[in-house]
Design a protein around this motif. Structure first.
Motif, mmCIF file in Angstrom:
data_model
loop_
_atom_site.group_PDB
_atom_site.id
_atom_site.type_symbol
_atom_site.label_atom_id
_atom_site.label_comp_id
_atom_site.label_asym_id
_atom_site.label_seq_id
_atom_site.Cartn_x
_atom_site.Cartn_y
_atom_site.Cartn_z
ATOM 1 N N GLN A 90 53.079 98.292 -9.169
ATOM 2 C CA GLN A 90 52.661 98.104 -8.013
ATOM 3 C C GLN A 90 53.863 97.813 -7.454
ATOM 4 O O GLN A 90 54.889 96.740 -8.196
ATOM 5 C CB GLN A 90 51.472 96.531 -7.897
ATOM 6 N N VAL A 91 53.724 98.276 -6.558
ATOM 7 C CA VAL A 91 54.656 98.140 -5.511
ATOM 8 C C VAL A 91 54.434 96.905 -4.242
ATOM 9 O O VAL A 91 53.324 96.658 -4.209
ATOM 10 C CB VAL A 91 54.711 99.311 -4.549
ATOM 11 N N ILE A 92 55.882 96.094 -4.751
ATOM 12 C CA ILE A 92 55.994 94.685 -3.174
ATOM 13 C C ILE A 92 56.943 95.040 -2.806
ATOM 14 O O ILE A 92 57.744 95.936 -3.321
ATOM 15 C CB ILE A 92 55.515 93.721 -4.278
ATOM 16 N N ALA A 93 57.015 94.243 -2.118
ATOM 17 C CA ALA A 93 57.772 94.252 -0.683
ATOM 18 C C ALA A 93 57.561 92.985 -0.066
ATOM 19 O O ALA A 93 57.000 92.207 -0.312
ATOM 20 C CB ALA A 93 57.194 95.316 0.436
ATOM 21 N N ASP A 94 59.410 92.583 1.130
ATOM 22 C CA ASP A 94 59.146 91.586 1.764
ATOM 23 C C ASP A 94 57.824 91.096 2.263
ATOM 24 O O ASP A 94 57.169 91.861 3.037
ATOM 25 C CB ASP A 94 60.674 92.031 2.495
ATOM 26 N N GLY A 95 57.199 90.058 2.602
ATOM 27 C CA GLY A 95 56.110 89.464 2.725
ATOM 28 C C GLY A 95 54.907 89.161 1.953
ATOM 29 O O GLY A 95 53.758 88.386 2.193
ATOM 30 N N ASN A 96 54.903 90.416 0.725
ATOM 31 C CA ASN A 96 53.554 90.199 -0.191
ATOM 32 C C ASN A 96 53.449 88.644 -1.046
ATOM 33 O O ASN A 96 54.773 88.138 -0.758
ATOM 34 C CB ASN A 96 53.974 91.278 -1.572
ATOM 35 N N ILE A 97 52.687 88.676 -0.870
ATOM 36 C CA ILE A 97 51.846 87.035 -1.693
ATOM 37 C C ILE A 97 51.910 87.556 -2.629
ATOM 38 O O ILE A 97 50.651 88.258 -3.183
ATOM 39 C CB ILE A 97 51.780 86.140 -1.469
ATOM 40 N N VAL A 98 52.289 87.437 -4.426
ATOM 41 C CA VAL A 98 51.594 88.146 -5.313
ATOM 42 C C VAL A 98 50.982 87.063 -6.415
ATOM 43 O O VAL A 98 51.728 86.093 -6.124
ATOM 44 C CB VAL A 98 52.345 88.345 -6.033
ATOM 45 N N TRP A 99 49.721 87.707 -6.628
ATOM 46 C CA TRP A 99 49.052 85.781 -7.770
ATOM 47 C C TRP A 99 49.580 86.498 -9.136
ATOM 48 O O TRP A 99 48.726 88.119 -9.343
ATOM 49 C CB TRP A 99 47.559 85.673 -7.528
ATOM 50 N N LEU A 100 50.196 86.216 -10.142
ATOM 51 C CA LEU A 100 50.069 85.931 -11.545
ATOM 52 C C LEU A 100 49.292 85.588 -12.515
ATOM 53 O O LEU A 100 49.702 84.443 -12.755
ATOM 54 C CB LEU A 100 51.804 86.503 -11.962
ATOM 55 N N PRO A 101 48.221 86.056 -12.493
ATOM 56 C CA PRO A 101 47.171 85.083 -13.210
ATOM 57 C C PRO A 101 47.381 83.826 -14.950
ATOM 58 O O PRO A 101 48.314 85.478 -15.611
ATOM 59 C CB PRO A 101 46.309 85.822 -13.291
ATOM 60 N N ARG A 102 47.652 83.579 -15.264
ATOM 61 C CA ARG A 102 47.691 82.744 -16.449
ATOM 62 C C ARG A 102 47.485 83.753 -17.465
ATOM 63 O O ARG A 102 45.598 84.407 -17.023
ATOM 64 C CB ARG A 102 47.730 81.749 -16.886
ATOM 65 N N GLY A 103 48.067 84.421 -18.922
ATOM 66 C CA GLY A 103 47.610 85.001 -19.237
ATOM 67 C C GLY A 103 47.788 86.605 -19.226
ATOM 68 O O GLY A 103 47.981 87.939 -20.105
ATOM 69 N N SER A 104 48.294 86.941 -18.392
ATOM 70 C CA SER A 104 48.684 88.001 -17.674
ATOM 71 C C SER A 104 50.676 88.628 -18.359
ATOM 72 O O SER A 104 51.298 88.106 -18.254
ATOM 73 C CB SER A 104 48.516 88.173 -16.662
ATOM 74 N N SER A 105 50.411 89.889 -18.699
ATOM 75 C CA SER A 105 51.921 90.298 -19.117
ATOM 76 C C SER A 105 52.155 91.480 -17.660
ATOM 77 O O SER A 105 51.475 92.081 -17.207
ATOM 78 C CB SER A 105 51.535 91.501 -20.265
ATOM 79 N N ARG A 106 53.540 90.824 -17.504
ATOM 80 C CA ARG A 106 54.446 91.878 -16.821
ATOM 81 C C ARG A 106 55.538 91.388 -16.560
ATOM 82 O O ARG A 106 56.689 91.125 -17.505
ATOM 83 C CB ARG A 106 53.683 90.479 -15.125
ATOM 84 N N ASN A 107 56.297 92.668 -15.607
ATOM 85 C CA ASN A 107 57.770 92.376 -15.437
ATOM 86 C C ASN A 107 58.520 92.968 -14.305
ATOM 87 O O ASN A 107 56.771 93.067 -13.286
ATOM 88 C CB ASN A 107 58.078 93.145 -16.405
ATOM 89 N N LEU A 108 59.372 92.527 -13.841
ATOM 90 C CA LEU A 108 59.837 92.862 -12.524
ATOM 91 C C LEU A 108 60.994 93.800 -12.533
ATOM 92 O O LEU A 108 61.925 93.760 -13.098
ATOM 93 C CB LEU A 108 59.733 91.642 -11.797
ATOM 94 N N THR A 109 60.547 94.612 -11.236
ATOM 95 C CA THR A 109 61.741 95.564 -11.442
ATOM 96 C C THR A 109 62.391 95.754 -9.828
ATOM 97 O O THR A 109 61.815 96.113 -8.988
ATOM 98 C CB THR A 109 61.541 96.913 -11.469
ATOM 99 N N ALA A 110 63.856 95.537 -9.342
ATOM 100 C CA ALA A 110 63.628 94.906 -7.732
ATOM 101 C C ALA A 110 64.503 96.704 -7.204
ATOM 102 O O ALA A 110 64.126 97.857 -8.031
ATOM 103 C CB ALA A 110 65.175 94.660 -8.429
#
Length: 135
Positions: A90-110
């Motif tokens: 999922q693309v994220i950008a300046d101003g986005n609010i992202v919910w990362l729920p407990r139990g979720s697996s994720r990674n971030l790339t700039a």
């Protein structure tokens, strides 16, 4: 003269909570002294929350991880990037609010302009020493 037990006695002075500005995200975005990683961490005594302001330069990433106990709110303050999950990217950008729920697996790339974001979650309890199973 002895104190009268019927008259309330003054207790210890309790310091009242103080509302104040802790940081300026615009200054944190431009802080070149910390090229990557946490540029600010909430460290106020007695707090119920944890928060971190993190900067990732272009192309850098936070590897896949799972948060089993806490929901995390991530607010993109500058730049953008991608949140990767087992369900896709999922693309994220300046101003986005992202919910990362407990139990979720994720990674971030700039992305190409880097990624600066604030995370906020309930404060973790201190680490506890536990005995080994069967030991």
């Amino acid at each position: 003269m002895p104190e009268d037990p019927q008259v309330p006695q003054p207790g210890p002075q309790v310091e009242q909570p103080t509302v104040r500005v802790l940081a300026d995200v615009h200054e944190l975005v431009g802080d070149a002294l910390v090229p990557s990683g946490a540029r600010w961490t909430l460290a106020e005594p007695g707090r119920q929350l944890d928060a971190n302001f993190v900067h990732l330069p272009a192309g850098r990433h936070v590897g896949s991880h799972l948060e089993p106990d806490l929901d995390v709110m991530l607010v993109v303050v500058a730049g953008g990037g991608i949140v990767g999950t087992p369900d896709g990217e999922q693309v994220i950008a300046d101003g986005n609010i992202v919910w990362l729920p407990r139990g979720s697996s994720r990674n971030l790339t700039a992305g190409d302009s880097g990624l600066s974001y604030l995370t906020v979650h309930r404060r973790r309890q201190g680490l506890q020493v536990r005995s080994r199973p069967g030991g």
